[in-house]
Design a protein around this motif. Sequence first.
Motif, PDB file in Angstrom:
ATOM      1  N   ILE A 132      14.020   7.168  -8.042  1.00  0.00           N
ATOM      2  CA  ILE A 132      14.211   8.168  -6.985  1.00  0.00           C
ATOM      3  C   ILE A 132      13.352   7.815  -5.778  1.00  0.00           C
ATOM      4  CG2 ILE A 132      13.814  10.579  -6.351  1.00  0.00           C
ATOM      5  CD1 ILE A 132      14.592  11.328  -9.219  1.00  0.00           C
ATOM      6  N   VAL A 133      12.101   7.420  -6.038  1.00  0.00           N
ATOM      7  CA  VAL A 133      11.209   7.018  -4.942  1.00  0.00           C
ATOM      8  C   VAL A 133      11.817   5.864  -4.162  1.00  0.00           C
ATOM      9  CG1 VAL A 133       8.978   5.964  -4.395  1.00  0.00           C
ATOM     10  CG2 VAL A 133       9.101   7.844  -6.039  1.00  0.00           C
ATOM     11  N   LEU A 134      12.215   4.819  -4.867  1.00  0.00           N
ATOM     12  CA  LEU A 134      12.764   3.639  -4.203  1.00  0.00           C
ATOM     13  C   LEU A 134      14.070   3.966  -3.485  1.00  0.00           C
ATOM     14  CD1 LEU A 134      12.585   0.598  -3.667  1.00  0.00           C
ATOM     15  CD2 LEU A 134      13.819   0.231  -5.815  1.00  0.00           C
ATOM     16  N   GLY A 135      14.950   4.695  -4.161  1.00  0.00           N
ATOM     17  CA  GLY A 135      16.224   5.046  -3.547  1.00  0.00           C
ATOM     18  C   GLY A 135      16.053   5.882  -2.298  1.00  0.00           C
ATOM     19  N   THR A 136      15.087   6.799  -2.330  1.00  0.00           N
ATOM     20  CA  THR A 136      14.860   7.661  -1.167  1.00  0.00           C
ATOM     21  C   THR A 136      14.403   6.868   0.037  1.00  0.00           C
ATOM     22  OG1 THR A 136      14.296   9.515  -2.617  1.00  0.00           O
ATOM     23  CG2 THR A 136      13.608   9.684  -0.320  1.00  0.00           C
ATOM     24  N   THR A 137      13.620   5.810  -0.182  1.00  0.00           N
ATOM     25  CA  THR A 137      13.172   5.014   0.964  1.00  0.00           C
ATOM     26  C   THR A 137      14.354   4.393   1.704  1.00  0.00           C
ATOM     27  OG1 THR A 137      12.893   2.917  -0.268  1.00  0.00           O
ATOM     28  CG2 THR A 137      11.022   4.447  -0.225  1.00  0.00           C
ATOM     29  N   PHE A 138      15.431   4.076   0.979  1.00  0.00           N
ATOM     30  CA  PHE A 138      16.601   3.517   1.637  1.00  0.00           C
ATOM     31  C   PHE A 138      17.448   4.603   2.291  1.00  0.00           C
ATOM     32  CE2 PHE A 138      15.446  -0.007  -1.111  1.00  0.00           C
ATOM     33  CZ  PHE A 138      15.636  -1.090  -0.268  1.00  0.00           C
ATOM     34  N   ILE A 139      17.419   5.814   1.734  1.00  0.00           N
ATOM     35  CA  ILE A 139      18.126   6.921   2.387  1.00  0.00           C
ATOM     36  C   ILE A 139      17.518   7.201   3.751  1.00  0.00           C
ATOM     37  CG2 ILE A 139      18.694   9.381   2.253  1.00  0.00           C
ATOM     38  CD1 ILE A 139      18.625   9.090  -0.803  1.00  0.00           C
ATOM     39  N   ILE A 140      16.188   7.127   3.845  1.00  0.00           N
ATOM     40  CA  ILE A 140      15.516   7.449   5.103  1.00  0.00           C
ATOM     41  C   ILE A 140      15.260   6.213   5.960  1.00  0.00           C
ATOM     42  CG2 ILE A 140      14.439   9.516   4.172  1.00  0.00           C
ATOM     43  CD1 ILE A 140      11.875   8.002   3.793  1.00  0.00           C
ATOM     44  N   SER A 141      15.858   5.091   5.615  1.00  0.00           N
ATOM     45  CA  SER A 141      15.698   3.816   6.305  1.00  0.00           C
ATOM     46  C   SER A 141      14.433   3.107   5.818  1.00  0.00           C
ATOM     47  CB  SER A 141      15.644   3.970   7.825  1.00  0.00           C
ATOM     48  OG  SER A 141      15.535   2.698   8.441  1.00  0.00           O
ATOM     49  N   HIS A 142      14.603   2.341   4.760  1.00  0.00           N
ATOM     50  CA  HIS A 142      13.511   1.606   4.122  1.00  0.00           C
ATOM     51  C   HIS A 142      12.758   0.740   5.129  1.00  0.00           C
ATOM     52  CE1 HIS A 142      11.672  -0.494   0.634  1.00  0.00           C
ATOM     53  NE2 HIS A 142      11.771  -1.582   1.396  1.00  0.00           N
ATOM     54  N   TRP A 143      13.495   0.034   5.969  1.00  0.00           N
ATOM     55  CA  TRP A 143      12.867  -0.932   6.878  1.00  0.00           C
ATOM     56  C   TRP A 143      12.085  -0.237   7.982  1.00  0.00           C
ATOM     57  CZ3 TRP A 143      13.264  -4.486   3.653  1.00  0.00           C
ATOM     58  CH2 TRP A 143      14.442  -4.705   2.938  1.00  0.00           C
ATOM     59  N   HIS A 144      12.522   0.951   8.384  1.00  0.00           N
ATOM     60  CA  HIS A 144      11.776   1.744   9.360  1.00  0.00           C
ATOM     61  C   HIS A 144      10.524   2.329   8.717  1.00  0.00           C
ATOM     62  CE1 HIS A 144      10.790   4.984  12.154  1.00  0.00           C
ATOM     63  NE2 HIS A 144      11.576   4.423  13.036  1.00  0.00           N
ATOM     64  N   LEU A 145      10.669   2.818   7.493  1.00  0.00           N
ATOM     65  CA  LEU A 145       9.557   3.444   6.791  1.00  0.00           C
ATOM     66  C   LEU A 145       8.382   2.497   6.627  1.00  0.00           C
ATOM     67  CD1 LEU A 145       8.519   5.922   5.182  1.00  0.00           C
ATOM     68  CD2 LEU A 145       9.602   4.926   3.158  1.00  0.00           C
ATOM     69  N   PHE A 146       8.664   1.214   6.406  1.00  0.00           N
ATOM     70  CA  PHE A 146       7.607   0.244   6.159  1.00  0.00           C
ATOM     71  C   PHE A 146       7.344  -0.675   7.347  1.00  0.00           C
ATOM     72  CE2 PHE A 146       9.117   1.461   1.923  1.00  0.00           C
ATOM     73  CZ  PHE A 146       7.922   1.966   1.433  1.00  0.00           C
ATOM     74  N   GLY A 147       7.844  -0.294   8.517  1.00  0.00           N
ATOM     75  CA  GLY A 147       7.445  -0.953   9.751  1.00  0.00           C
ATOM     76  C   GLY A 147       8.211  -2.193  10.144  1.00  0.00           C
ATOM     77  N   LEU A 148       9.146  -2.656   9.304  1.00  0.00           N
ATOM     78  CA  LEU A 148       9.856  -3.897   9.628  1.00  0.00           C
ATOM     79  C   LEU A 148      10.837  -3.722  10.776  1.00  0.00           C
ATOM     80  CD1 LEU A 148      10.515  -5.337   6.056  1.00  0.00           C
ATOM     81  CD2 LEU A 148       8.879  -6.145   7.759  1.00  0.00           C
ATOM     82  N   LYS A 149      11.473  -2.575  10.840  1.00  0.00           N
ATOM     83  CA  LYS A 149      12.421  -2.341  11.926  1.00  0.00           C
ATOM     84  C   LYS A 149      11.702  -2.327  13.272  1.00  0.00           C
ATOM     85  CE  LYS A 149      16.060   0.092  11.259  1.00  0.00           C
ATOM     86  NZ  LYS A 149      17.054   1.169  11.026  1.00  0.00           N
ATOM     87  N   GLN A 150      10.494  -1.774  13.302  1.00  0.00           N
ATOM     88  CA  GLN A 150       9.735  -1.707  14.545  1.00  0.00           C
ATOM     89  C   GLN A 150       9.336  -3.100  15.038  1.00  0.00           C
ATOM     90  OE1 GLN A 150       9.564   0.193  11.908  1.00  0.00           O
ATOM     91  NE2 GLN A 150       8.525   2.154  12.248  1.00  0.00           N
ATOM     92  N   VAL A 151       8.809  -3.940  14.134  1.00  0.00           N
ATOM     93  CA  VAL A 151       8.378  -5.267  14.576  1.00  0.00           C
ATOM     94  C   VAL A 151       9.588  -6.150  14.892  1.00  0.00           C
ATOM     95  CG1 VAL A 151       6.159  -5.174  13.375  1.00  0.00           C
ATOM     96  CG2 VAL A 151       8.165  -6.104  12.178  1.00  0.00           C
ATOM     97  N   HIS A 152      10.701  -5.919  14.204  1.00  0.00           N
ATOM     98  CA  HIS A 152      11.910  -6.706  14.494  1.00  0.00           C
ATOM     99  C   HIS A 152      12.477  -6.335  15.859  1.00  0.00           C
ATOM    100  CE1 HIS A 152      16.249  -7.780  14.170  1.00  0.00           C
ATOM    101  NE2 HIS A 152      15.733  -8.887  13.667  1.00  0.00           N
TER     102      HIS A 152
END
Length: 267
Positions: A132-152
């Motif tokens: 559930i934890v892992l799946g939820t991170t993708f529901i809310i945008s995993h890459w944004h949550l962990f900063g990758l979308k911002q640096v990209h």
Amino acid sequence: MKRALTLTYGIICYLVFLVVFSYSVAFIGGFGVPKTIDSGTETGFWTAILINTGLLGLFAIQHSGMARTGFKKWWTGIVPESMERSTYVLFASGVLAVVMWQWRPLPATIWEVDAVWARNALWASFGLGWLIVLGTTFIISHWHLFGLKQVHAHYKDKPLAEPRFQVRSLYQYVRHPLYLGFLIAFWSTPHMTVGHLLFAGGASGYILIGALLEERDLLARFGERYRRYRERVPMLLPLAGRARPAPSQASSNRAGAPQTSADPDTA
């Protein structure tokens, strides 16, 4: 060159998170790693209580304090905005690593489940919590949550999309499925020790406080729309049945946009 370094920094922070998070699953579950929640150097009972409580407090202060809007406004005056989330992830991973490293075991048994079917059910629940934890991170945008979308986005010199209010998947049942997953994982064990109980209880208390702080920020950002959502959907326990998004919310859904019901910037 600077943009490439920022992207590399974000990737490194994410990889550090993956290592620490993976270790934490085994640490709490008590398997497959050198030091678990019930192993390591033992100290006196009250010494262990004080040390472990202090470690949990340190994590709570860092994890929630750095996510607050006021802190981020000050912090982005020092750290570039594109690196802010990655830096948060790095600090959170570092503090979690310290918690596991310095955790003092309290191995006295609170409960022990012997029936094979019940042990298997608890282990399945433990795994479900982490899924559930892992799946939820993708529901809310995993890459944004962990900063990758911002640096990209910074690397590509493109503007980053602002979070938009939308309700989908698990967020139709509870407002904080990420926290629900953690709670399930923390409490699902066939062998509950005093140390594990302290960890689960302290983490659960932090989750409740963190959820309230997060909702305060979401109300300030999204106002009446989030207030109506909060009235329809329970916080952690899906006891009120399925809540459907209002037409105005459903029509504004956009694939890949962060879920503001658990805003990546306030989690």
